[in-house]
Design an enzyme around this catalytic site. Structure first.
Site, PDB file in Angstrom:
ATOM      1  N   GLU A  96       0.827  -1.200   0.000  1.00 47.83           N
ATOM      2  CA  GLU A  96       0.000   0.000   0.000  1.00 47.83           C
ATOM      3  C   GLU A  96       0.856   1.242   0.000  1.00 47.83           C
ATOM      4  O   GLU A  96       1.892   1.293   0.664  1.00 47.83           O
ATOM      5  CB  GLU A  96      -0.860   0.031   1.262  1.00 47.83           C
ATOM      6  CG  GLU A  96      -2.112  -0.754   1.117  1.00 47.83           C
ATOM      7  CD  GLU A  96      -2.933  -0.728   2.387  1.00 47.83           C
ATOM      8  OE1 GLU A  96      -3.966  -1.391   2.402  1.00 47.83           O
ATOM      9  OE2 GLU A  96      -2.541  -0.049   3.359  1.00 47.83           O
ATOM     10  N   CYS A 117       2.989   8.231   1.977  1.00 49.10           N
ATOM     11  CA  CYS A 117       3.600   7.224   2.826  1.00 49.10           C
ATOM     12  C   CYS A 117       3.921   5.990   1.991  1.00 49.10           C
ATOM     13  O   CYS A 117       3.032   5.413   1.372  1.00 49.10           O
ATOM     14  CB  CYS A 117       2.632   6.882   3.948  1.00 49.10           C
ATOM     15  SG  CYS A 117       3.283   5.602   4.982  1.00 49.10           S
ATOM     16  N   CYS A 124       6.922  -7.707   7.420  1.00 48.38           N
ATOM     17  CA  CYS A 124       8.025  -7.201   8.241  1.00 48.38           C
ATOM     18  C   CYS A 124       8.465  -8.304   9.191  1.00 48.38           C
ATOM     19  O   CYS A 124       7.642  -9.040   9.734  1.00 48.38           O
ATOM     20  CB  CYS A 124       7.571  -5.973   9.035  1.00 48.38           C
ATOM     21  SG  CYS A 124       8.903  -5.302  10.064  1.00 48.38           S
ATOM     22  N   CYS A 128       6.670  -6.563  15.913  1.00 49.70           N
ATOM     23  CA  CYS A 128       6.181  -5.758  17.034  1.00 49.70           C
ATOM     24  C   CYS A 128       4.766  -6.237  17.367  1.00 49.70           C
ATOM     25  O   CYS A 128       3.981  -6.528  16.472  1.00 49.70           O
ATOM     26  CB  CYS A 128       6.192  -4.275  16.688  1.00 49.70           C
ATOM     27  SG  CYS A 128       7.836  -3.700  16.279  1.00 49.70           S
ATOM     28  N   CYS A 131       1.443  -4.499  15.801  1.00 56.55           N
ATOM     29  CA  CYS A 131       1.466  -4.026  14.415  1.00 56.55           C
ATOM     30  C   CYS A 131       0.965  -5.087  13.441  1.00 56.55           C
ATOM     31  O   CYS A 131       1.402  -6.242  13.496  1.00 56.55           O
ATOM     32  CB  CYS A 131       2.894  -3.621  14.069  1.00 56.55           C
ATOM     33  SG  CYS A 131       3.101  -3.193  12.340  1.00 56.55           S
ATOM     34  N   CYS A 355      -4.350   2.901   7.606  1.00 56.58           N
ATOM     35  CA  CYS A 355      -4.539   4.254   7.129  1.00 56.58           C
ATOM     36  C   CYS A 355      -4.688   5.237   8.271  1.00 56.58           C
ATOM     37  O   CYS A 355      -4.035   6.271   8.302  1.00 56.58           O
ATOM     38  CB  CYS A 355      -5.827   4.275   6.348  1.00 56.58           C
ATOM     39  SG  CYS A 355      -5.601   4.985   4.790  1.00 56.58           S
TER      40      CYS A 355
HETATM   41  N1  SAH Z   1       9.013  -0.259  10.663  1.00 57.06           N
HETATM   42  C1  SAH Z   1       9.096   1.141  10.819  1.00 57.06           C
HETATM   43  C2  SAH Z   1       8.322   1.879   9.784  1.00 57.06           C
HETATM   44  C3  SAH Z   1       6.853   2.048   9.909  1.00 57.06           C
HETATM   45  S1  SAH Z   1       5.916   0.846  10.752  1.00 57.06           S
HETATM   46  C4  SAH Z   1       8.772   1.554  12.225  1.00 57.06           C
HETATM   47  O1  SAH Z   1       8.365   0.699  12.991  1.00 57.06           O
HETATM   48  O2  SAH Z   1       8.994   2.714  12.551  1.00 57.06           O
HETATM   49  C5  SAH Z   1       4.446   1.634  10.849  1.00 57.06           C
HETATM   50  C6  SAH Z   1       4.237   2.588  11.992  1.00 57.06           C
HETATM   51  O3  SAH Z   1       2.901   2.424  12.422  1.00 57.06           O
HETATM   52  C7  SAH Z   1       5.129   2.400  13.212  1.00 57.06           C
HETATM   53  O4  SAH Z   1       5.527   3.641  13.780  1.00 57.06           O
HETATM   54  C8  SAH Z   1       4.238   1.740  14.180  1.00 57.06           C
HETATM   55  O5  SAH Z   1       4.640   2.080  15.432  1.00 57.06           O
HETATM   56  C9  SAH Z   1       2.878   2.278  13.804  1.00 57.06           C
HETATM   57  N2  SAH Z   1       1.840   1.333  14.167  1.00 57.06           N
HETATM   58  C10 SAH Z   1       1.866   0.018  13.943  1.00 57.06           C
HETATM   59  N3  SAH Z   1       0.745  -0.554  14.454  1.00 57.06           N
HETATM   60  C11 SAH Z   1       0.008   0.433  15.008  1.00 57.06           C
HETATM   61  C12 SAH Z   1      -1.232   0.470  15.669  1.00 57.06           C
HETATM   62  N4  SAH Z   1      -1.948  -0.632  15.856  1.00 57.06           N
HETATM   63  N5  SAH Z   1      -1.710   1.654  16.105  1.00 57.06           N
HETATM   64  C13 SAH Z   1      -0.997   2.782  15.892  1.00 57.06           C
HETATM   65  N6  SAH Z   1       0.197   2.816  15.262  1.00 57.06           N
HETATM   66  C14 SAH Z   1       0.708   1.651  14.819  1.00 57.06           C
HETATM   67 FE1  SF4 Z   2       7.819  -3.892  11.510  1.00 57.16          FE
HETATM   68 FE2  SF4 Z   2       5.467  -2.969  12.321  1.00 57.16          FE
HETATM   69 FE3  SF4 Z   2       7.495  -3.167  14.045  1.00 57.16          FE
HETATM   70 FE4  SF4 Z   2       7.568  -1.295  12.111  1.00 57.16          FE
HETATM   71  S1  SF4 Z   2       6.104  -1.401  13.806  1.00 57.16           S
HETATM   72  S2  SF4 Z   2       9.248  -2.682  12.750  1.00 57.16           S
HETATM   73  S3  SF4 Z   2       6.515  -2.415  10.451  1.00 57.16           S
HETATM   74  S4  SF4 Z   2       6.487  -4.887  13.001  1.00 57.16           S
END
Ligand code: SAH
Ligand code: SF4
Length: 369
Positions: A96, A117, A124, A128, A131, A355
């Site tokens: 996306e 973005c 990934c 985390c 995520c 989004c």
């Molecule tokens: N991997 C990188 C790049 C973007 S990941 C990183 O972790 O910084 C996408 C972003 O969305 C990250 O900052 C993550 O913290 C945030 N994100 C992921 N899941 C989320 C959620 N459920 N609610 C709010 N932000 C979230």
């Molecule tokens: Fe990967 Fe999501 Fe963690 Fe970013 S926040 S490093 S995309 S698992």
């Protein structure tokens, strides 16, 4: 897994690499400049339209290079301000790219400030715990051409409605590398891609308007600090002590705060710019007063801006967004400690998670930039 497409994506080439290739096949080097002008300034959609190239050369280029390595499946207007482009690559993987519009007073929606973005990987590997991208695991890295072509899709779409295409400049204002994937884990393709966007023969898009977000891959933060470009850095912190951070970010075991924080400091000092700490607020996990105090200490030490993002519900995960009251008291605690901080709230959970979370993260960056 590595995906090797039948034809090389033309958006993965630099002026120099294309010049070399053209000379190898007995063409003049200046043809490379012409091709780049068609691609990045005039935003040609096809080889055929490159009318100042001889027809045999166009056919030759077409047989060797792919001009559309990603195919747009749909553009979903999620809200007035956020639009997702779903892109399919040669191996049918999906990514996306999101367009976030910040409306400006007195101008139409289409002329608003636009932040794009982009994704850097399919899935990934960092897992985390909050995520959606992490849930699915890592499938593969995007190639240089696949990264660049996300921006070209956006230009093609936006060109029709803005004046900027005529001036041969990018049809957006900021790029944030915050989509699917960990950008620093695909550094070897990310950096050449950003350099193509930045190059005068490319999109000529300023490095200062590009923000790279990372979960904290320390050696890569240090490597990026030594690069000549002034990319902006955002770090996904999400926990202000090791005990809390490692519950949700496995990467913290490898690069705990005592190594991450000095690396961020080095980046900020080398570039002379404020970096952003991203902090998702998750109910009863990291939204306590102790965490707010620890976060304030880190932010003050680094002279960093903190962007608080109320957690967005992800199907299959049990975390909860804190009440407005808890969010507010966390934010106020940072403010009282004199930390530069923003908190974003959307109206509900009606926007698709990826989004919605992007919009909350991206707006403060777009406003500061
Ligand atoms: N991997 C990188 C790049 C973007 S990941 C990183 O972790 O910084 C996408 C972003 O969305 C990250 O900052 C993550 O913290 C945030 N994100 C992921 N899941 C989320 C959620 N459920 N609610 C709010 N932000 C979230
Ligand atoms: Fe990967 Fe999501 Fe963690 Fe970013 S926040 S490093 S995309 S698992």
């Amino acid at each position: 897994m590595k995906y090797i497409p039948e034809k090389k994506p033309i958006y993965g080439e630099t002026l120099e690499s294309l010049q070399d290739r053209l000379m190898e096949i007995g063409e003049h080097a200046f043809r490379a400049k012409q091709v780049m002008e068609w691609l990045y300034k005039k935003r040609a959609h096809s080889w055929e339209s490159m009318t100042n190239l001889p027809a045999p050369l166009r056919r030759r280029l077409e047989s060797e290079f792919e001009i559309s390595p990603t195919k747009r499946l749909l553009a979903k207007e999620s809200t007035d301000e956020t639009e997702k482009l779903l892109l399919e690559m040669g191996d049918k993987s999906l990514i996306e790219t999101v367009v976030i519009r910040a409306p400006q007073i007195g101008v139409g929606q289409r002329d608003s400030r636009k932040t794009i973005c982009i994704s850097t990987q399919v899935g990934c590997a960092y897992g985390c715990k909050f995520c959606a991208s992490g849930l699915a695991g890592w499938k593969r890295d995007l190639s240089v051409g696949e990264i660049v072509s996300q921006l070209i899709h956006v230009c093609h779409q936006e060109d029709a409605t803005t004046e900027r295409a005529k001036e041969e400049i990018a049809s957006f204002d900021n790029i944030v590398v915050m989509g699917m994937g960990e950008p620093m884990a695909n550094y070897e393709n990310l950096l050449p891609a950003l350099r193509i966007l930045n190059a005068p023969w490319g999109l000529n898009f300023g490095a200062r308007r590009i923000t790279i977000s990372t979960s904290g891959i320390v050696p890569k933060i240090l490597e990026l600090a030594d690069e000549p470009e002034q990319f902006r850095l955002a770090v996904s912190l999400h926990g202000a002590t090791n005990a809390v951070r490692e519950q949700i970010m496995p990467i913290n075991k490898r690069y705990p705060l005592e190594t991450l924080v000095p690396a961020i400091r080095k980046y900020a000092e080398t570039k002379g710019r404020m970096i952003t700490l991203e902090f998702i607020l998750i109910d009863s996990l990291n939204d306590t007063s102790e965490q707010a105090n620890a976060l304030a200490d880190i932010a003050l030490q680094l002279n960093a801006h903190v962007n608080l993002i109320p957690y967005n519900t992800v199907a299959g995960l049990d975390w909860k967004r804190p009440s407005i009251k808890r969010q507010e008291s966390f934010y106020q605690r940072l403010k009282r400690a004199n930390v530069s901080a923003t908190i974003r709230r959307e109206k509900g959970h009606d926007i698709a998670a990826a989004c919605g979370q992007l919009k909350l993260k991206v707006e403060p960056i777009a406003e500061n930039g």
